[in-house]
Design an enzyme around this catalytic site. Structure first.
Site, PDB file in Angstrom:
ATOM      1  N   ASP A 120       0.689  -1.075  -0.232  1.00  0.00           N
ATOM      2  CA  ASP A 120       0.237  -0.163  -0.016  1.00  0.00           C
ATOM      3  C   ASP A 120       1.319   1.487  -0.442  1.00  0.00           C
ATOM      4  O   ASP A 120       1.971   1.127  -0.638  1.00  0.00           O
ATOM      5  CB  ASP A 120      -1.155  -0.082   1.243  1.00  0.00           C
ATOM      6  CG  ASP A 120      -0.298   0.007   2.568  1.00  0.00           C
ATOM      7  OD1 ASP A 120       0.780   0.436   2.364  1.00  0.00           O
ATOM      8  OD2 ASP A 120      -1.238   0.182   3.785  1.00  0.00           O
ATOM      9  N   ASP A 121       0.018   2.552   0.340  1.00  0.00           N
ATOM     10  CA  ASP A 121       1.103   3.356   0.286  1.00  0.00           C
ATOM     11  C   ASP A 121       1.701   4.152   1.061  1.00  0.00           C
ATOM     12  O   ASP A 121       1.814   5.144   1.896  1.00  0.00           O
ATOM     13  CB  ASP A 121       0.277   5.375  -0.283  1.00  0.00           C
ATOM     14  CG  ASP A 121      -0.120   4.770  -1.919  1.00  0.00           C
ATOM     15  OD1 ASP A 121       0.609   3.939  -2.954  1.00  0.00           O
ATOM     16  OD2 ASP A 121      -1.433   4.753  -2.168  1.00  0.00           O
TER      17      ASP A 121
END
Ligand code: 6R9
Length: 696
Positions: free
Chosen positions: A566-567
């Site tokens: 994910d980020d």
């Protein structure tokens, strides 16, 4: 020597809930893995013989029971602690991890009444450890050290607990703690736990803005801090940061009546400290006057123990909530087994108590085991890069737990018997270096994979139990069922790579995000219905050495963690959300838009790389670059400062306006020949413009 595992980007779309995961870091199961396959590193017979878990058979026996009969397994473990009343034997745990069946809910030992501070201190004093050193303190400067025995620690904790009760802190109240690695930090955590208050430790490297955000979110009864701290040669005025945070929080209506300030005279004398009469109180003026005995507040196993804010893939930090009973049982047990802890050990974990590793494996896990533990205030490279080894020698450390990015040089230390690693994937060459050079090819490495959310170790070697593979976190801990799923959420078996999820609950799991159960469900349980989603990629190697083939099923292969999908960026083991850095950049009046990605970094694991679009007509300048970096330091903290600002006339976006970070990641890492499909971009010219500005 084998190459480190490589990562590939591929666009993967998730079917439900959270929507998209922008990319999947999948390991190329090719040469790299093949060359590791038969590279088994065996523990010595002597080591295995003395270990808590001496063989794969013994592990499998325990593991299988923990999965088939979690209630029975964890009841037996939990019974080693002190409970005022036990939980109902037919209701050890209850869980629902499937959003389709109703709200996500996890409970362990509900109805059981206990206190974790009592189990860390009183229980150990009563069993004869009163004069054993609980905590050694090693200061920033060479000449400064101290220690507390279990009895002394109990007295200090009780005095603070009495003070907190006296000023009206009650069970369930939040307390914000903004302290560096002084003995007062674990003392404060334990004092809160003793009276049932919920501590929320904020890493003392966070800025005033970040601290204010956390104060506003949890509305504490008081803030506990110190006037200043020395970090290497620098003095950092922590109290000034707290003052600024309290101004900010009061502007949103959260005002704090009491700020308890420890005078850290080694860094700054009290006369030099800015002061607000009526609100600020010197620790040394009040705490020593309180009695050294304090009745504990007995709490339910499911009463909250602490809140710890962590970064996610959106801007606002998440208040991860852990409760008392399950966390206690889990941290103690993982500590004992993953480090093969024995009473003769001297243990040092280099993590700060401002992060989960410091909660579970500086404070609670070791003290629950009656261990002797080192609290280190300083930096690993101050006054020089040999500091860690001086500390290992000085205290005859036997278990050394650290992050792979710590600067560790020089040569092996005789006292060591176990090494631990945490925070990010350790690549096989770094693993070998740690093993051969630091551990003298003698000390097993516990590469512990876990998260703030999991409370304790999830996938970790048990030293002595089985051969290791450089770079692999090996097998799940008791009670943990890791599964690897594809983008549709379908479990894949055998040799594979994909998204790492966990099936079922374990006692140390977090119970909610403070004040936002919906975000808890959306972030962790909706992406792959029925499972807890970790945010990490993982690959599993099913082919095992002949020796163990018959014992482990195919699906029980060695696990290799491949990083976040994910980020979230992992800089030197610190979790930082790209969205947080972006919002700090955009707060700068000259920044129109920003996109942040992580790039590989030799020392830090990952570094922060920011693409910045300026407001119309604003010229690029070095000065502006520095002031953008300053904005991030101010809003989050120095540890989140971007390494690189890349000027961007525009950002690569899809026609629906989504920034294609995949392309930015490629540009940031200089892989220009390999940008993939850019045809879906709204304006494909943007890419050429960005490449042209690569060296500006
Ligand atoms: C304990 C801690 C969690 C994230 C996690 C993962 C990474 C931690 C790791 C590891 C590979 C290991 N991570 N340990 N990756 N091998 N042994 O660090 O908690 O700060 O919440 O970070 O760190 O990406 O998802 P936290």
């Amino acid at each position: 020597a084998a190459q480190p595992l490589r990562h590939v980007d591929s666009m993967a779309t998730m079917p439900s809930g959270a929507g998209k995961i922008p990319y999947l870091n999948a390991v190329i199961l090719g040469e790299a893995l093949a060359s590791e396959e038969n590279d088994l590193v065996y523990p010595s017979d002597d080591f295995s013989r003395q270990a808590h878990v001496p063989s794969p058979q013994k592990y499998l026996e325990l593991y299988e029971r923990s999965i088939k009969d979690p209630g029975g397994f964890w009841s037996d473990v939990a019974s080693q602690f002190y409970w005022k009343h036990k939980w109902a034997p037919d209701h050890v745990y209850s869980e629902n991890l499937d959003v389709r069946k109703g709200p996500v809910q996890i409970e362990w030992f509900k109805g059981g009444i206990t206190n974790i501070c009592y189990n860390c201190l009183d229980r150990n004093v009563e069993s004869g450890l009163g004069d054993t050193v609980a905590l050694y303190w090693e200061g920033n400067d060479l000449a400064n050290d101290a220690s507390l025995t279990y009895s002394q620690l109990l007295h200090r904790v009780s005095q603070l607990a009495n003070y907190l009760k006296d000023i009206g802190v009650r069970k369930g109240d939040a307390v914000i703690v903004y302290l560096p690695m002084l003995l007062e930090l674990p003392i404060t955590m334990l004092a809160c736990a003793r009276i049932g208050a919920v501590h929320s430790v904020v890493f003392a490297g966070f800025s005033a803005e970040s601290l204010a955000q956390r104060i506003i979110d949890c509305k504490p009864k008081l803030v506990i801090t110190c006037n200043a701290v020395k970090r290497g040669p620098k003095v950092i005025p922590l109290k000034d940061i707290v003052d600024a945070a309290l101004v900010q929080s009061s502007q949103t209506g959260v005002s704090i009546d009491t700020c308890l300030v420890y005078e850290n005279a080694l860094a700054m004398k009290r006369e030099k400290t800015n002061w607000q009469d009526g609100r600020d109180i010197w620790w040394q003026d009040v705490i020593p006057k309180y009695p050294t005995k304090c009745e504990v507040e007995w709490v339910d196993a499911e009463d909250p123990l602490f809140l710890l804010y962590t970064s996610g893939s959106t801007g606002k930090p998440k208040g991860v909530l852990h409760t008392t009973g399950g966390y206690m049982v889990y941290t103690a047990t993982t500590f004992k087994y993953a480090f093969d802890y024995k009473p003769s050990d001297i243990y040092w974990c280099t993590a700060d108590c401002g992060w989960i590793t410091g909660h579970s494996y500086v404070t609670y896990g070791p003290l629950l085991n009656g261990a002797t533990c080192i609290v280190f205030e300083g930096a690993p490279n101050y006054p020089d890069s040999g500091r860690c080894w001086d500390i290992v020698d000085k205290y005859k450390v036997t278990i050394f737990y650290t992050a792979p990015t710590l600067y560790v040089t020089r040569y092996s230390r005789k006292s060591l018997r176990i090494l631990g690693s945490v925070g990010e994937p350790i690549n096989p060459s770094a693993w070998r270096w740690f093993y051969n050079v630091v551990g003298d090819s003698r000390c097993p490495i516990s590469d512990t994979w876990w998260q703030t959310e999991t409370g304790g170790f999830m996938i970790t070697p048990l030293p002595g139990a089985w051969p290791q593979k450089p770079g692999s976190a090996t097998f799940p801990f008791f009670g943990v069922q890791p599964v690897i799923v594809d983008e549709k959420g379908v479990e894949i078996e055998g040799e594979c790579s994909g998204y790492l999820c966990v099936k079922g609950s374990w006692p140390g799991a977090f119970r909610t995000l403070y004040g936002d159960h919906e975000r808890y469900e959306t972030t962790y349980f909706k992406p792959f219905a029925g499972y807890y989603f970790t945010g990490d990629g993982c690959s599993r190697q099913a082919k095992l050495a002949n020796l163990h083939k018959s014992m482990f099923r195919d699906k029980d292969g060695y696990h290799w963690l491949t990083g976040r999908v994910d980020d979230v960026i992992n800089v030197s083991g610190h979790r930082i959300g790209t969205a947080e850095v972006e919002s700090a950049l955009v707060s700068h009046p000259k920044c129109a838009e920003a996109a942040v990605v992580g790039v590989e970094h030799e020392v830090k694991g990952q570094a922060i790389y920011a693409f910045v679009t300026l407001v119309e007509g604003e010229p690029y300048s070095e000065e502006l670059r520095n002031s953008l970096i300053l904005a991030v330091r101010k809003q989050i903290g120095a540890f989140a400062a971007p390494d690189r600002i890349h000027w961007a006339p525009g950002l690569p976006k899809t026609r629906s306006g989504k920034i294609m970070r995949r392309i930015l990641r490629k540009i940031a890492s200089g892989q220009l020949g390999d940008l993939g499909d850019t045809s879906t971009l709204a304006d494909p010219n943007v890419v050429q413009q960005l490449i042209a500005l690569s060296n500006c």
